[in-house]
Scaffold this motif. Structure first.
Motif, PDB file in Angstrom:
ATOM      1  N   ASP A  22     -24.568 -13.156 -24.863  1.00 43.79           N
ATOM      2  CA  ASP A  22     -24.210 -11.761 -25.079  1.00 43.79           C
ATOM      3  C   ASP A  22     -22.711 -11.557 -24.900  1.00 43.79           C
ATOM      4  O   ASP A  22     -22.145 -11.856 -23.856  1.00 43.79           O
ATOM      5  N   CYS A  23     -22.060 -11.053 -25.923  1.00 49.72           N
ATOM      6  CA  CYS A  23     -20.642 -10.724 -25.873  1.00 49.72           C
ATOM      7  C   CYS A  23     -20.516  -9.216 -26.007  1.00 49.72           C
ATOM      8  O   CYS A  23     -20.963  -8.635 -27.001  1.00 49.72           O
ATOM      9  N   GLU A  28     -17.354  -1.007 -24.846  1.00 47.39           N
ATOM     10  CA  GLU A  28     -18.758  -0.841 -24.465  1.00 47.39           C
ATOM     11  C   GLU A  28     -18.935  -1.062 -22.966  1.00 47.39           C
ATOM     12  O   GLU A  28     -18.170  -1.780 -22.334  1.00 47.39           O
ATOM     13  N   PRO A  29     -19.970  -0.438 -22.351  1.00 48.82           N
ATOM     14  CA  PRO A  29     -20.235  -0.593 -20.912  1.00 48.82           C
ATOM     15  C   PRO A  29     -20.496  -2.055 -20.547  1.00 48.82           C
ATOM     16  O   PRO A  29     -21.072  -2.814 -21.329  1.00 48.82           O
ATOM     17  N   CYS A  30     -20.084  -2.446 -19.352  1.00 47.85           N
ATOM     18  CA  CYS A  30     -20.292  -3.819 -18.887  1.00 47.85           C
ATOM     19  C   CYS A  30     -20.419  -3.820 -17.371  1.00 47.85           C
ATOM     20  O   CYS A  30     -20.113  -2.840 -16.704  1.00 47.85           O
ATOM     21  N   GLU A  31     -20.862  -4.962 -16.854  1.00 51.23           N
ATOM     22  CA  GLU A  31     -20.901  -5.178 -15.415  1.00 51.23           C
ATOM     23  C   GLU A  31     -19.844  -6.225 -15.077  1.00 51.23           C
ATOM     24  O   GLU A  31     -19.586  -7.136 -15.860  1.00 51.23           O
ATOM     25  N   GLU A  35     -21.050 -11.079 -17.323  1.00 48.40           N
ATOM     26  CA  GLU A  35     -20.948 -10.700 -18.718  1.00 48.40           C
ATOM     27  C   GLU A  35     -19.569 -11.051 -19.267  1.00 48.40           C
ATOM     28  O   GLU A  35     -18.575 -11.009 -18.550  1.00 48.40           O
ATOM     29  N   SER A  36     -19.534 -11.380 -20.556  1.00 47.35           N
ATOM     30  CA  SER A  36     -18.279 -11.742 -21.207  1.00 47.35           C
ATOM     31  C   SER A  36     -17.908 -10.698 -22.241  1.00 47.35           C
ATOM     32  O   SER A  36     -18.727 -10.326 -23.083  1.00 47.35           O
ATOM     33  N   CYS A  37     -16.686 -10.229 -22.188  1.00 46.26           N
ATOM     34  CA  CYS A  37     -16.199  -9.266 -23.166  1.00 46.26           C
ATOM     35  C   CYS A  37     -15.619 -10.007 -24.366  1.00 46.26           C
ATOM     36  O   CYS A  37     -15.079 -11.108 -24.230  1.00 46.26           O
ATOM     37  N   GLN A  38     -15.718  -9.417 -25.530  1.00 42.57           N
ATOM     38  CA  GLN A  38     -15.173 -10.024 -26.720  1.00 42.57           C
ATOM     39  C   GLN A  38     -13.645 -10.127 -26.638  1.00 42.57           C
ATOM     40  O   GLN A  38     -12.984  -9.340 -25.975  1.00 42.57           O
ATOM     41  N   ASN A  39     -13.122 -11.140 -27.336  1.00 37.55           N
ATOM     42  CA  ASN A  39     -11.676 -11.348 -27.443  1.00 37.55           C
ATOM     43  C   ASN A  39     -10.978 -11.463 -26.090  1.00 37.55           C
ATOM     44  O   ASN A  39      -9.834 -11.070 -25.932  1.00 37.55           O
ATOM     45  N   SER A 340     -20.323 -20.475 -30.000  1.00 39.18           N
ATOM     46  CA  SER A 340     -20.979 -21.331 -29.027  1.00 39.18           C
ATOM     47  C   SER A 340     -21.134 -20.693 -27.675  1.00 39.18           C
ATOM     48  O   SER A 340     -21.295 -19.508 -27.561  1.00 39.18           O
ATOM     49  N   LEU A 341     -21.018 -21.521 -26.631  1.00 44.05           N
ATOM     50  CA  LEU A 341     -21.385 -21.145 -25.282  1.00 44.05           C
ATOM     51  C   LEU A 341     -20.171 -20.704 -24.503  1.00 44.05           C
ATOM     52  O   LEU A 341     -19.720 -21.351 -23.580  1.00 44.05           O
ATOM     53  N   SER A 342     -19.614 -19.567 -24.854  1.00 45.18           N
ATOM     54  CA  SER A 342     -18.329 -19.162 -24.296  1.00 45.18           C
ATOM     55  C   SER A 342     -18.367 -18.952 -22.804  1.00 45.18           C
ATOM     56  O   SER A 342     -17.423 -19.266 -22.106  1.00 45.18           O
ATOM     57  N   PHE A 343     -19.439 -18.420 -22.297  1.00 39.43           N
ATOM     58  CA  PHE A 343     -19.419 -18.082 -20.877  1.00 39.43           C
ATOM     59  C   PHE A 343     -19.310 -19.325 -20.007  1.00 39.43           C
ATOM     60  O   PHE A 343     -18.735 -19.292 -18.926  1.00 39.43           O
TER      61      PHE A 343
END
Length: 353
Positions: A22-23, A28-31, A35-39, A340-343
């Motif tokens: 999940d990106c 958008e709301p996040c914790e 969680e990973s934010c885009q860019n 891929s698996l960014s986190f």
């Protein structure tokens, strides 16, 4: 050496690179955690120093722009606050110079024990010993028991726990799997030799050109042979290998699925070796953030960009691509960035800066 950059030096390559964790889109709301934010955005609350239940993914900002925390700024920049009680600061390129390197003011020096004297970072006279490697006079020195010393050379005795080898040259290999050993070159261990799995550069120990990798169960170099997991989903890092009865670990759990891990390729080995060799030759340290004024940027920029290009294969949230763009690396001739698996990558990379 105590590398902040230990997270970037993970060389496992995933065979299946079509998974998207999940990106969270910018805005958008996040914790804050998990969680990973885009860019390569960060999860925070604009206008405050902390995150809360109203936090959102926010773009990082560049030099000279206002900030509240270091996370607000691009990698390699700090949120500089002139006074300790200030809540708001400015993204600045500071803390980039080791002792002996050029500086313009005290805050340019990485070591908290140093001052900028005659445009050179210098350890203050009243300092009694070092606290970290960055407190030493040379980038190649390490701090051991509050004393700066040169790391052990290849072929010399070493201790793994003390991290006494020059990690740009090699690692401490123990013939019996204990703490004492001999400094050896990266990718030099042969089948059956003990490797040190709890080590930042564990993928650099076994001779991957002979299809060897460090087994996390028996702590020895063994021939890689992939066995497909017998489960569809997972929720634990090594759960995918439960069916192997503790004999190997060829899969990893990511984004709820099992993925095959592979050896370091010959091209990746060359990229890493080139970067380490350049840093070693030019006395550049990996213990400071990468900035345009730092040693790596001025003397090993091409090699550093090449490393990030191979890491871009694991970039599903756009974080590494954003970092490459910010560094102004030439990506025109690079391979296509794959989702891929960014986190997993960000987990090891981010805190290093």
């Amino acid at each position: 050496m105590k590398f902040f950059y230990s997270l970037i030096l993970i060389l496992l390559t995933f065979n299946y690179i079509n998974a998207n964790c999940d990106c969270i889109p910018i805005g958008e709301p996040c914790e804050k955690n998990g969680e990973s934010c885009q860019n390569f955005g960060y999860c925070g609350t604009p206008g405050t120093e902390t995150s809360n239940n109203q936090s959102i993914c926010v773009n990082r900002v560049n030099v000279g722009e206002p900030c509240f925390v270091n996370d607000s700024c691009y990698i390699g920049l700090y949120c500089y606050k002139k006074n300790s009680n200030d809540t708001k600061g400015v993204c600045s390129e500071i803390k980039y110079a080791l002792n002996g390197e050029k500086c313009a003011k005290d805050i340019d020096c990485m070591s908290e024990l140093s001052s900028c004297v005659n445009n050179k970072c210098t350890l203050r006279k009243n300092v009694n010993g070092c606290e970290d490697d960055m407190d030493c006079e040379l980038a190649s020195q390490i701090c051991v028991n509050k004393i700066c010393q040169l790391p052990a050379k290849l072929g010399s005795a070493c201790t793994k726990r003390g991290d006494t080898c020059n990690r740009l040259e090699g690692f401490c290999a123990s013939p019996d799997g204990g703490n004492d050993g001999i400094c050896k070159k990266h990718f030099s261990l042969q089948e059956g030799e003990y490797c040190y799995f709890d080590y930042d550069y564990k993928e650099y120990q076994c001779d991957s050109s002979k299809n060897l990798y460090c087994n996390n169960i028996n702590k020895k170099c063994q021939v890689y042979s992939y066995i497909k997991p017998n489960i569809e989903s997972c929720d634990g890092l090594y759960q995918c290998n439960a069916h192997l009865n503790g004999t190997t670990a060829e899969s990893i759990c990511a984004c709820g699925k099992c993925y095959e891990i592979q050896l370091v390729s010959s091209y990746d080995r060359k990229v890493i070796t080139d970067l380490f060799t350049c840093a070693l030759t030019n006395e550049c340290s990996f213990s400071i953030p990468f900035t345009s004024k730092g040693c790596l940027a001025t003397k090993c920029f091409k090699e550093y960009c090449a490393y990030y290009l191979i890491r871009s294969k694991f970039d599903s949230c756009g974080g590494l691509a954003a970092h490459l763009s910010h560094l102004k690396c030439d990506v025109n001739n690079s391979f296509k960035l794959l989702p891929s698996l960014s986190f997993l990558i960000l987990l090891f990379i981010y805190l290093l800066f």
